[in-house]
Design a protein around this motif. Structure first.
Motif, short mmCIF file in Angstrom:
data_model
loop_
_atom_site.label_atom_id
_atom_site.label_comp_id
_atom_site.label_asym_id
_atom_site.label_seq_id
_atom_site.Cartn_x
_atom_site.Cartn_y
_atom_site.Cartn_z
N ARG A 76 0.87 -1.18 0.00
CA ARG A 76 0.00 0.00 0.00
C ARG A 76 0.90 1.22 0.00
O ARG A 76 1.72 1.42 0.89
CB ARG A 76 -0.90 -0.01 1.24
N TRP A 77 0.75 2.03 -1.03
CA TRP A 77 1.48 3.30 -1.13
C TRP A 77 0.67 4.35 -0.40
O TRP A 77 -0.53 4.52 -0.68
CB TRP A 77 1.66 3.70 -2.59
N ILE A 78 1.29 5.08 0.50
CA ILE A 78 0.57 6.09 1.28
C ILE A 78 1.19 7.46 0.99
O ILE A 78 2.33 7.73 1.35
CB ILE A 78 0.63 5.80 2.79
N MET A 100 -3.28 11.35 2.51
CA MET A 100 -4.15 10.29 2.02
C MET A 100 -4.86 9.60 3.19
O MET A 100 -4.24 9.30 4.21
CB MET A 100 -3.30 9.27 1.25
N VAL A 120 -6.29 6.49 5.03
CA VAL A 120 -6.02 5.05 5.02
C VAL A 120 -6.77 4.40 6.17
O VAL A 120 -7.04 5.03 7.19
CB VAL A 120 -4.51 4.73 5.13
N THR A 121 -7.09 3.14 5.99
CA THR A 121 -7.74 2.40 7.07
C THR A 121 -6.73 2.12 8.17
O THR A 121 -5.53 2.08 7.93
CB THR A 121 -8.32 1.07 6.55
N ASN A 139 3.35 -1.24 3.98
CA ASN A 139 3.00 0.15 3.70
C ASN A 139 4.25 0.92 3.32
O ASN A 139 5.26 0.83 4.03
CB ASN A 139 2.38 0.81 4.94
N ASP A 168 5.24 4.74 2.78
CA ASP A 168 4.89 6.16 2.82
C ASP A 168 5.78 6.89 1.82
O ASP A 168 6.99 6.64 1.76
CB ASP A 168 5.13 6.73 4.22
#
Length: 96
Positions: free
Chosen positions: A63-65, A69, A71-72, A81, A83
């Motif tokens: 998951r790119w954050i 953004m 996010v859950t 993840n 960042d």
């Protein structure tokens, strides 16, 4: 004589005590491990970086954050993840 033999037998039995070494449980396949991902910091978001990150971490998902953004907050042990800053450069890699 029996009084002497019994304590000696018990003493000898105690000397043969065997402690089993604790077993190490291997990580389940797909579990993310963030150790060793510091080398990703500063790299620009790309398919090649994603593949490298997944290979190094053992995670199944990435998951790119981006900054700001949403996010859950759920924790997934198979997710990595990454960042990134405004320019798409990795600033932090962490599991969850």
């Amino acid at each position: 004589m029996i009084r002497l033999v019994l304590p000696l037998a018990l003493l000898a039995t105690g000397a043969c005590r065997y402690d089993k070494a604790p077993e190490t449980t291997p990580s389940p396949p797909g579990k993310c491990v963030a150790d060793g991902l510091a080398g990703l910091t500063g790299k620009t978001r790309s398919e090649a970086v994603a593949k490298q990150a997944l290979r190094l971490s053992g995670a199944k998902n990435i998951r790119w954050i981006a900054p700001g953004m949403a996010v859950t907050m759920d924790y997934r042990e198979d997710r990595l993840n990454l960042d990134v800053d405004e320019k798409g450069r990795v600033t932090r890699a962490h599991c969850g």
